[in-house]
Design an enzyme around this catalytic site. Structure first.
Site, short mmCIF file in Angstrom:
data_model
loop_
_atom_site.label_atom_id
_atom_site.label_comp_id
_atom_site.label_asym_id
_atom_site.label_seq_id
_atom_site.Cartn_x
_atom_site.Cartn_y
_atom_site.Cartn_z
N LYS B 110 -21.05 45.54 -5.14
CA LYS B 110 -19.72 46.01 -5.57
C LYS B 110 -18.95 46.67 -4.45
O LYS B 110 -17.74 46.52 -4.34
CB LYS B 110 -19.87 46.97 -6.75
N GLY B 192 -35.84 57.85 -12.20
CA GLY B 192 -35.34 56.62 -11.59
C GLY B 192 -33.97 56.19 -12.09
O GLY B 192 -33.50 55.10 -11.78
N GLU B 195 -30.10 57.89 -8.02
CA GLU B 195 -30.58 57.74 -6.65
C GLU B 195 -30.95 59.10 -6.06
O GLU B 195 -30.46 60.14 -6.51
CB GLU B 195 -29.48 57.13 -5.77
N ASP B 206 -18.84 54.67 -7.24
CA ASP B 206 -19.42 53.41 -7.71
C ASP B 206 -18.57 52.83 -8.85
O ASP B 206 -18.25 51.64 -8.86
CB ASP B 206 -20.86 53.65 -8.17
N LYS B 210 -16.20 49.19 -9.02
CA LYS B 210 -16.22 48.19 -10.10
C LYS B 210 -14.84 48.06 -10.73
O LYS B 210 -14.38 46.96 -11.05
CB LYS B 210 -17.26 48.59 -11.14
#
Lengths: 438, 438
Positions: B110, B192, B195, B206, B210
């Protein structure tokens, strides 16, 4: 990436609300569509029953054919858009003629595709003509494309959803108002959310048409409408919805399909039934005439597609999206896999599946009834999780007994109810509604 | 409808969890994929940093390249799958090389598409090579295809959604547990879901990558990542979530884009912000790492696409769906419209938009504070719908004042807050969260 500049020339058969919606959409969004399709999409001819009827759009610029099958013979037409409806008759004749003449066919006709989709796809593949029917399932929601292109890399474990807006409107209105089925149906008819003859919708047939199409694309199987087990919503009472609510559920008409490996080979399960849906499940929030489809893939996980399941705008949106695909020359096999390669999978025997159920009895208010019912459950092998007997009813002396079972074989429920058949403690047949797993 | 029998030969650059997921998916679902694509999809070569690492799949059958750019030069490769990540560096070099060599490119990257998507699409169009990036937005949800093909006949009025699973996991966990941001972030990292360096996620970058991609496809505009206004979730407190809950809202990080006609011409609004979402809005039920995108079309109405926003399986599902499109030769312009025809639309000034807002102040617990705040609101032109002052805090003498405004110009809120700037009644900057319209 070459974009042929010649317009895609279409003919529309059927000028009801959807046909008029398509004409309006192609005019309103002409610039966007030409940019995305790489060329213009032009209506060149139309056909309908009554030429003179005022439809709110000017059809004078288009050639007129009294016989819609004649649209298929016109040299100036690339694609016929069939919006007449009905599984056979003129719609089928016109569709066959279009494909046989090597023209493309776009249709919103779920009944025709459920009954004759394989024949039509065979014709399309033989003449290398596009056949597309996004609008046949779930109105404006691109769920055919979602399965054909979006989840194409997955083995699906299950496809299910709310496929009939009329039923969903009725059930969610019953839930909101506490009114009974007949009253809400009448109101839905008055408001245009239900047809004058609502049988296809409320008996689950319309949802079954759509489910059979989704199952074929989702599982790569031959369309098998006859294999769909169908139960409608006519027996759901306001009291069932209230009882479900107290237990944390809503009631929705759900179509579901999966393929199961059995010792006898693969079996295709397709069924349409009112189900109890737990609040928290994505389908529980689907209200009014909205549709929603869930596809569970072995890599994608659970995907949800939701939107307007009917209406002229959303349906026209799906029809025009198919036309854009054709204009882009992105077509492929109508059922994602060529007809010759679709698997013929026999229908499943659902008796061996296990599920939790809601079972509702209307019983005569007299001693021993509960003992009789619970004994039948025990003898049938049904384990009861909870049981509620409502207070005496005001009229007729009938009371409602509702239970939720533990997960167990569906055949056991049938066996337990068979033990009660003919019992004069019961006032009418019990209603069994499965509980949709979270 | 001719299905070339030659396999589609791919090379994979990057063997992290997604790369390994793609290898596993192509092996597990090989039969289904060949049936749907009309030919097999075969991995012929791979490249990663460490050849010897145990990844749980056998890469011995594939040719190895130490330099991933060399994959683009191999004669036995039709499509390079870039799964390295990072907007520039090796990912970009490898992608440029693949397209320049006339090979197809499929990527989940992305950041690279948000920054260099137009350049790459130009290369692809020039060499007539496919470029596809379904996996770059919303993981396994086919939302690029949904906009490119599903809503293609519509002028979209709005595209918005929950585009970052990490933020959604953190916010919905804060909601469920009452824990504060830092504690939930630490737990998400341990499990998990976040990050080790979470900045790109929690700062909203992020989601902005997108959103910029979705906006370009949805509105036919040039990708404009720099034009996205971004606010992350780091300033949202447990107390804000509790307060929102009491008012009937949840807090979600929402990316939204629309195009508005102004007297100065069209303006593209793109922003990522935590918002109050009313229960009953489809986005309010989106919990955990799930993503959801809403597209509102002028004919389709509101469509919702929902599913897993990340993870090796869902991301591999999207990558492989792109490969199937390429194998079927259904490709078209990467951004739906050829790059040369995408509109360059300047970013909007959101100050003139109107909305309802939630405004939270941490203030010193002393007389006159409320009068000071409400006077500033009045003088800024902000109309208060409700105001809540919480009881005295246990430590530090700070208390929380939260208000919900009536709908009004965003600029007025900014003006009111400017009047309070530097006031020593305030302990820290106020937090403004818009209320998403139903």
């Amino acid at each position: 990436m070459t974009t042929p500049s010649a317009p895609l020339r279409i003919a529309i058969a059927g000028l009801g609300t959807v046909g008029v919606g398509v004409i309006r959409l192609l005019a309103t969004n002409a610039g966007i569509i030409a940019a995305r399709a790489g060329r213009r999409i032009e209506v060149v001819a139309v056909s309908a029953r009554d030429r003179g009827k005022d439809r709110g759009v000017d059809i004078a610029p288009f050639a007129w054919e009294d016989d819609m099958t004649a649209l298929a013979r016109r040299d100036d037409v690339d694609v016929v858009v069939e919006l007449v409806g009905g599984s056979d008759g003129p719609a089928l004749a016109c569709s066959r003629a279009a494909l046989a003449a090597g023209k493309g066919l776009v249709t919103a006709n779920k009944a025709m595709i459920a009954h004759h989709g394989l024949e039509l796809a065979g014709l399309a593949e033989a003449s290398n003509a596009p056949l597309k029917f996004e609008a046949a399932v779930a109105g404006g929601i691109p769920v055919i494309k979602g399965l054909r292109e979006g989840t194409s890399a997955n083995a699906l474990t299950k496809v299910y959803g709310i496929l009939n807006g009329t039923c969903n409107y009725i059930l969610s209105t019953m839930e909101r108002t506490g009114a009974d089925f007949a009253a809400v149906l009448a109101e839905a008819q008055a408001r245009g959310f239900a047809e004058a003859d609502p049988a296809f919708d409320i008996e689950g047939v319309d949802a079954a048409h759509k489910l059979a199409i989704l199952a074929a694309i989702g599982f790569g199987t031959r369309v098998d409408f006859a294999g769909v087990r169908i139960a409608g919503i006519t027996r759901v009472r306001a009291a069932d919805i209230a009882q479900a609510d107290a237990l944390g559920f809503v009631i929705r008409l759900v179509g579901e399909a999966d393929v199961e490996e059995t010792p006898q080979g693969a079996r295709l399960l397709q069924r349409v039934r009112p189900c109890l849906v737990a609040r928290g499940h994505p389908l529980s929030a689907v209200d009014g005439p909205t549709n929603a489809v869930v596809a569970e893939g072995n890599f994608s996980g659970r995907l949800l597609f939701q939107g307007a399941g009917a209406g002229d705008g959303p349906t026209a949106s799906a029809v025009a999206a198919d036309l854009i695909d054709i204009a882009r020359d992105e077509v492929g096999a109508p059922f994602s896999i060529p007809v010759a390669n679709l698997a013929a999978i026999p229908p499943a025997e659902p008796g061996e599946r296990t599920e939790r159920s809601y079972i509702r009895f209307m019983v005569k208010d007299r001693p021993g009834v509960l003992a009789e019912i619970t004994a039948a459950m025990r003898d049938g092998g049904v384990s009861i999780e909870s049981l509620i007997q409502q207070g005496r009813s005001a009229e007729g002396g009938e009371v409602m007994v509702a239970m939720v079972t533990h997960e167990g074989p569906e055949a056991n429920v049938a066996r337990a109810l068979a033990l009660l058949e003919g019992s004069d403690s019961l006032a009418g047949d019990p209603l069994v509604l499965p509980i949709l797993p979270l």
